[in-house]
Design an enzyme around this catalytic site. Structure first.
Site, PDB file in Angstrom:
ATOM      1  N   LYS A 113       0.870  -1.180   0.000  1.00 30.14           N
ATOM      2  CA  LYS A 113       0.000   0.000   0.000  1.00 30.14           C
ATOM      3  C   LYS A 113       0.897   1.217   0.000  1.00 30.14           C
ATOM      4  O   LYS A 113       2.053   1.156   0.433  1.00 30.14           O
ATOM      5  CB  LYS A 113      -0.887   0.014   1.244  1.00 30.14           C
ATOM      6  CG  LYS A 113      -2.173   0.772   1.060  1.00 30.14           C
ATOM      7  CD  LYS A 113      -3.203  -0.056   0.307  1.00 30.14           C
ATOM      8  CE  LYS A 113      -4.489   0.695   0.100  1.00 30.14           C
ATOM      9  NZ  LYS A 113      -5.542  -0.179  -0.422  1.00 30.14           N
TER      10      LYS A 113
HETATM   11  P1  NAD Z   1     -13.010   7.381  -2.745  1.00 27.34           P
HETATM   12  O1  NAD Z   1     -12.053   8.434  -2.420  1.00 27.34           O
HETATM   13  O2  NAD Z   1     -13.460   7.170  -4.140  1.00 27.34           O
HETATM   14  O3  NAD Z   1     -14.364   7.571  -1.862  1.00 27.34           O
HETATM   15  C1  NAD Z   1     -14.370   7.664  -0.470  1.00 27.34           C
HETATM   16  C2  NAD Z   1     -15.756   8.092  -0.036  1.00 27.34           C
HETATM   17  O4  NAD Z   1     -15.828   8.088   1.396  1.00 27.34           O
HETATM   18  C3  NAD Z   1     -16.124   9.522  -0.483  1.00 27.34           C
HETATM   19  O5  NAD Z   1     -17.509   9.555  -0.785  1.00 27.34           O
HETATM   20  C4  NAD Z   1     -15.837  10.352   0.766  1.00 27.34           C
HETATM   21  O6  NAD Z   1     -16.583  11.560   0.787  1.00 27.34           O
HETATM   22  C5  NAD Z   1     -16.270   9.378   1.839  1.00 27.34           C
HETATM   23  N1  NAD Z   1     -15.682   9.606   3.154  1.00 27.34           N
HETATM   24  C6  NAD Z   1     -14.406   9.918   3.448  1.00 27.34           C
HETATM   25  N2  NAD Z   1     -14.261  10.070   4.775  1.00 27.34           N
HETATM   26  C7  NAD Z   1     -15.481   9.833   5.301  1.00 27.34           C
HETATM   27  C8  NAD Z   1     -15.981   9.843   6.617  1.00 27.34           C
HETATM   28  N3  NAD Z   1     -15.193  10.138   7.651  1.00 27.34           N
HETATM   29  N4  NAD Z   1     -17.286   9.546   6.797  1.00 27.34           N
HETATM   30  C9  NAD Z   1     -18.080   9.252   5.752  1.00 27.34           C
HETATM   31  N5  NAD Z   1     -17.661   9.230   4.482  1.00 27.34           N
HETATM   32  C10 NAD Z   1     -16.375   9.520   4.270  1.00 27.34           C
HETATM   33  O7  NAD Z   1     -12.391   6.033  -2.133  1.00 27.34           O
HETATM   34  P2  NAD Z   1     -12.730   4.525  -2.521  1.00 27.34           P
HETATM   35  O8  NAD Z   1     -11.745   4.087  -3.534  1.00 27.34           O
HETATM   36  O9  NAD Z   1     -14.191   4.375  -2.774  1.00 27.34           O
HETATM   37  O10 NAD Z   1     -12.327   3.788  -1.152  1.00 27.34           O
HETATM   38  C11 NAD Z   1     -13.227   3.684  -0.063  1.00 27.34           C
HETATM   39  C12 NAD Z   1     -12.759   2.553   0.838  1.00 27.34           C
HETATM   40  O11 NAD Z   1     -12.728   1.334   0.090  1.00 27.34           O
HETATM   41  C13 NAD Z   1     -11.359   2.705   1.415  1.00 27.34           C
HETATM   42  O12 NAD Z   1     -11.330   2.096   2.692  1.00 27.34           O
HETATM   43  C14 NAD Z   1     -10.500   1.909   0.452  1.00 27.34           C
HETATM   44  O13 NAD Z   1      -9.275   1.484   1.033  1.00 27.34           O
HETATM   45  C15 NAD Z   1     -11.430   0.748   0.175  1.00 27.34           C
HETATM   46  N6  NAD Z   1     -11.150   0.017  -1.066  1.00 27.34           N
HETATM   47  C16 NAD Z   1     -11.103   0.642  -2.268  1.00 27.34           C
HETATM   48  C17 NAD Z   1     -10.879  -0.099  -3.424  1.00 27.34           C
HETATM   49  C18 NAD Z   1     -10.906   0.523  -4.793  1.00 27.34           C
HETATM   50  O14 NAD Z   1     -10.829  -0.243  -5.784  1.00 27.34           O
HETATM   51  N7  NAD Z   1     -11.057   1.826  -4.947  1.00 27.34           N
HETATM   52  C19 NAD Z   1     -10.644  -1.481  -3.326  1.00 27.34           C
HETATM   53  C20 NAD Z   1     -10.711  -2.100  -2.084  1.00 27.34           C
HETATM   54  C21 NAD Z   1     -10.974  -1.336  -0.958  1.00 27.34           C
END
Ligand code: NAD
Length: 424
Positions: A113
Site C-alpha cells: 500500500k
Molecule cells: P473514494 O475516495 O473514491 O471515496 C471515499 C468516499 O468516502 C467519499 O464519498 C468520501 O466523501 C467518503 N468519506 C471519506 N471520509 C469519510 C468519513 N469520515 N465519513 C463518511 N464518508 C467519508 O475512495 P474509494 O476508492 O471508494 O475507497 C473507499 C474505501 O474502500 C477505502 O477504505 C479503500 O481502502 C477501500 N477500497 C477501495 C478499493 C478501490 O478499488 N477503490 C478497493 C478495495 C478497498
C-alpha cells in the site's frame, strides 16, 4: 520464539486493528511460531519527502509512503491513497490486509500500500499531476510489473494511474502498462475495473443473503456509508438488482429515504455538483446517524474504524458487507458477533478491486484484452469460490467470517513461505 511487533508507536488504529486481527487468526491457524513472527512484519518500508511546485511558484514539501508487506506469492499489489490522514502505520495496516486479501482470493500477489499526506481537493490539476509524477519517480526503484504494482485507492483515480504509468514508462524508455492497474481504457486499463470493487461487494452481499435463505432483492434495505468509487458503484449495482438503497453518505453527511433513494438520479446530481448534499427527496442525516438507521444490510465504504465499540450496539443491520478496508474495530466485532450480526469482512468483500486489477495486469502482460462480460464472469467465479472457502472454514472451525478469512489466507502465505524456505 520471540514475540514482538514491528517498531511502531501503534498510534494509528488501523495498524492496531490489523495486528489484533492477525493475532486472533493465528491462534486458530496451527502454524510454526517462527512463521507467525515472520508474517507480522512488513518486508520493506519506503518513506519519501519530495518537493512540488505550486501554481503560484512556491515549492512545498510532501511526504509519501510505500510499504511492501509481503512478496512471497508474487509482486506486491495495493492502492495509493492521497489523504491528510495517511501515516506510515496506516499504510502498514493496509499493506498487511492486501497480503491476506490476495492470498484469500488465490491470486499470485503479495500485499502493498502507499500514500501521500495531501488533501487532493486543495491541488489544481497541474499540481496534482506534478505531485503524482514526482512521487512516482521516487518509487521507481521499488516499482515494476514483477515487483510492485500500485492501483487507485481513496483520493486517487484512473487519471492519477495514467500519470504514474507515463512517468514510469518515460524513465524506462518504452510503454509499460502493467506497472499500475486501474488505468483508463485508452492506455491498457481493463473493462469493468472502475465498477469492480463495488460490484464485488454486492456479489458478496448476494452470497451472504442466500446463505441465510434470502434470495429476493425486493424490499431488502441497504445503507451505504461513503459514496466514492466503492460506495457509489455498490449502491448503483444494488439498486439495479432491485435492492432498496435507503441511505448513503459522503464525508460531508448522509441522506436517508425509507422508501428508497433514486440512485441513478443521485449519481447525476453528484456528478453535477461534486457532492451528494442538496439532493431532493431525502432526509439529511449525519454520518453517525446513518450507521444506526433501520436497514437489513450496512455497507461501510469510507474509512477505517467507522464501526466501533461506541456505535456497534446501536447498529440495526443484520448483515455488514465491508466495502472499506478495516471499517470495524475488534471490539465492535465482538459486540456484533455476540448480537448475531453477520459480517462479510473487507479482505473478502472488497477484493473485487484487486481481482480485476489482476485481470488488467494479465491483459497488459499478454497484450490481449477481454470484454466486460468475461471480466465480470471471472470476477464472480473467483469471489464466489473465496466466499465458499471462507464459509467452510468458518463452519469447520466455528469461527466468525473475518477470522475464518484470515486463517485461510495466513495459512496459504505460511505454506508458501515454508515451501520457499528462509533465505539464505
Ligand atoms: P473514494 O475516495 O473514491 O471515496 C471515499 C468516499 O468516502 C467519499 O464519498 C468520501 O466523501 C467518503 N468519506 C471519506 N471520509 C469519510 C468519513 N469520515 N465519513 C463518511 N464518508 C467519508 O475512495 P474509494 O476508492 O471508494 O475507497 C473507499 C474505501 O474502500 C477505502 O477504505 C479503500 O481502502 C477501500 N477500497 C477501495 C478499493 C478501490 O478499488 N477503490 C478497493 C478495495 C478497498
Amino acid at each position: 520464539m520471540v514475540v514482538s511487533y514491528p517498531q511502531t508507536s501503534l498510534e494509528n488504529d488501523a495498524y492496531k486493528i490489523a495486528l489484533e486481527q492477525y493475532d486472533r487468526a493465528v491462534a486458530h491457524a496451527n502454524l510454526d511460531d517462527n512463521l507467525v513472527e515472520y508474517m507480522r512484519y512488513p518486508r520493506r518500508e519506503f518513506i519519501v519527502n519530495f518537493p512540488v511546485r505550486r501554481d503560484d511558484g512556491r515549492v512545498e514539501m510532501f511526504t509519501g509512503y510505500r510499504v511492501h508487506h509481503s512478496t512471497v506469492m508474487g509482486p506486491s499489489k495495493g492502492g495509493l491513497r492521497y489523504s491528510t490522514a495517511v501515516t506510515l502505520d496506516e499504510v502498514r495496516a493496509l499493506a498487511m490486509w492486501m497480503t491476506w486479501k490476495c492470498a484469500l482470493v488465490n491470486i499470485p500477489y503479495g500485499g502493498a500500500k502507499g500514500g501521500v499526506v495531501v488533501d487532493p481537493k486543495t491541488l489544481s490539476l497541474g499540481e496534482l499531476e506534478r505531485l503524482t509524477r514526482r512521487y512516482a519517480s521516487e518509487l521507481i526503484p521499488l516499482m515494476s510489473p514483477m515487483m510492485d504494482v500500485p492501483a487507485p485507492d481513496m483520493g486517487t483515480n484512473p487519471q492519477v494511474m495514467a500519470w504514474i504509468m507515463d512517468t514510469y514508462s518515460m524513465n524506462i524508455g518504452y510503454s509499460v502498462p502493467a506497472v499500475v492497474t486501474g488505468k483508463p481504457l485508452a492506455i491498457g486499463g481493463s473493462e469493468g475495473r472502475t465498477e469492480a470493487t463495488g460490484r464485488g461487494v454486492v456479489v458478496c452481499m448476494l452470497a451472504a443473503l442466500k446463505y441465510h435463505g434470502i434470495t429476493r432483492t425486493e424490499g431488502v434495505r441497504v445503507i451505504v456509508q461513503g459514496f466514492g468509487n466503492v460506495g457509489s458503484n455498490a449502491a448503483a449495482y444494488a439498486h439495479e438488482l432491485g435492492f432498496k438503497v435507503v441511505g448513503v453518505s459522503d464525508v460531508e453527511g448522509g441522506l436517508y429515504n425509507p422508501n428508497g433513494l433514486d440512485i441513478p438520479a443521485l449519481l447525476t446530481h453528484q456528478k453535477a455538483v461534486g457532492r451528494i448534499a442538496g439532493f431532493p427527496q431525502a432526509e439529511v442525516v449525519t454520518n453517525d446517524e446513518l450507521l444506526t438507521l433501520p436497514c437489513d444490510v450496512l455497507i461501510p465504504a469510507a474509512m477505517e474504524g467507522m464501526i466501533h465499540a461506541g456505535n456497534a450496539e446501536k447498529i440495526q443491520a443484520r448483515f455488514i458487507i465491508e466495502g472499506a478496508n478495516g471499517p470495524t474495530t475488534p471490539e465492535a466485532d465482538d459486540i456484533l458477533n455476540d448480537r448475531g450480526v453477520y459480517i462479510v469482512p473487507d479482505i473478502l468483500a472488497n477484493s473485487g478491486g484487486v481481482i480485476v486489477s489482476y485481470f488488467e495486469w494479465v491483459q497488459d502482460l499478454q497484450a490481449f484484452f477481454w470484454g466486460k462480460s468475461a471480466v465480470f464472469e471471472n470476477l464472480e467465479r473467483i469471489l464466489t469460490a473465496a466466499y465458499q472457502t471462507t464459509k467452510q472454514t468458518a463452519e469447520q472451525l466455528h469461527l466468525d467470517m473475518r477470522t475464518a478469512a484470515h486463517v485461510t489466507a495466513i495459512q496459504r502465505v505460511a505454506n508458501a513461505l515454508a515451501t520457499r524456505g528462509i533465505y539464505p
